[in-house]
Design an enzyme around this catalytic site. Structure first.
Site, PDB file in Angstrom:
ATOM      1  N   ARG A  93     -75.414  33.687  11.359  1.00 25.45           N
ATOM      2  CA  ARG A  93     -74.263  32.846  11.043  1.00 25.45           C
ATOM      3  C   ARG A  93     -74.129  31.776  12.122  1.00 25.45           C
ATOM      4  NH1 ARG A  93     -73.993  33.827   6.082  1.00 25.45           N
ATOM      5  NH2 ARG A  93     -72.312  32.334   6.133  1.00 25.45           N
ATOM      6  N   ASN A 141     -66.664  32.160   3.683  1.00 28.73           N
ATOM      7  CA  ASN A 141     -65.916  32.917   4.692  1.00 28.73           C
ATOM      8  C   ASN A 141     -65.273  34.159   4.081  1.00 28.73           C
ATOM      9  OD1 ASN A 141     -66.575  31.315   6.855  1.00 28.73           O
ATOM     10  ND2 ASN A 141     -64.582  30.336   7.016  1.00 28.73           N
ATOM     11  N   GLU A 194     -67.770  26.487   2.054  1.00 25.32           N
ATOM     12  CA  GLU A 194     -67.565  27.124   3.355  1.00 25.32           C
ATOM     13  C   GLU A 194     -66.391  28.101   3.316  1.00 25.32           C
ATOM     14  OE1 GLU A 194     -69.473  27.075   5.996  1.00 25.32           O
ATOM     15  OE2 GLU A 194     -70.860  25.577   5.211  1.00 25.32           O
TER      16      GLU A 194
END
Length: 145
Positions: free
Chosen positions: A106, A52, A48
């Site tokens: 997203r 990002n 994650e």
């Protein structure tokens, strides 16, 4: 806390490197003998954070992602994922579940996932200078027979 072991890694902010970063952290944590669940949690949180960087920090460009890992006394692993991209204007808002600055595909759950799988998530950021995410997790490991 004493550092028992550490690594440093620099990769391009390309999607193909997300799984590589996850595997490096997985291998690095091996001496702590994590359970499958602990290992999965750590790998997911790293995925994650790296994603990002790829999606939000370097929009329409390729930059560097800097990852450092440390094993500390007490079976604690600390992973820092840093970029020198766009930065986050409002960290509190960015960490709100379902909030995203990305496209409609997203989910806006990256920070929420990191927080649920780690003992501590710290985010620091400066607009135009980049973001650092620090993930800390105690590894209890497998029960010894």
């Amino acid at each position: 806390m004493n550092i028992e072991n550490e690594f440093k890694l620099v990769v391009d902010s390309k999607s193909v490197n997300e799984s590589f970063c996850r595997m490096v952290v997985s291998a690095f944590s091996g001496p702590l003998d994590p359970t499958i669940e602990e290992l999965t949690d750590l790998k997911t949180a790293v995925s994650e954070a790296v994603t990002n960087c790829i999606v939000h920090a370097y929009v329409d460009s390729c930059g560097k992602i800097y990852i450092t890992g440390q094993i500390l006394d007490g079976n604690i692993i600390r992973i820092k994922i840093k970029d020198t991209g766009l930065g986050i204007e409002n960290i509190k808002k960015a960490m709100t579940p379902l909030y995203t600055t990305g496209s409609s595909d997203r989910a806006g759950l990256g920070f929420t996932v990191m927080q649920s799988f780690c003992d501590r998530v710290r985010v620091s950021s400066s607009v135009g200078k980049g973001t650092t995410v620090t993930l800390t997790k105690k590894i209890n490991g497998r029960t010894k027979w």
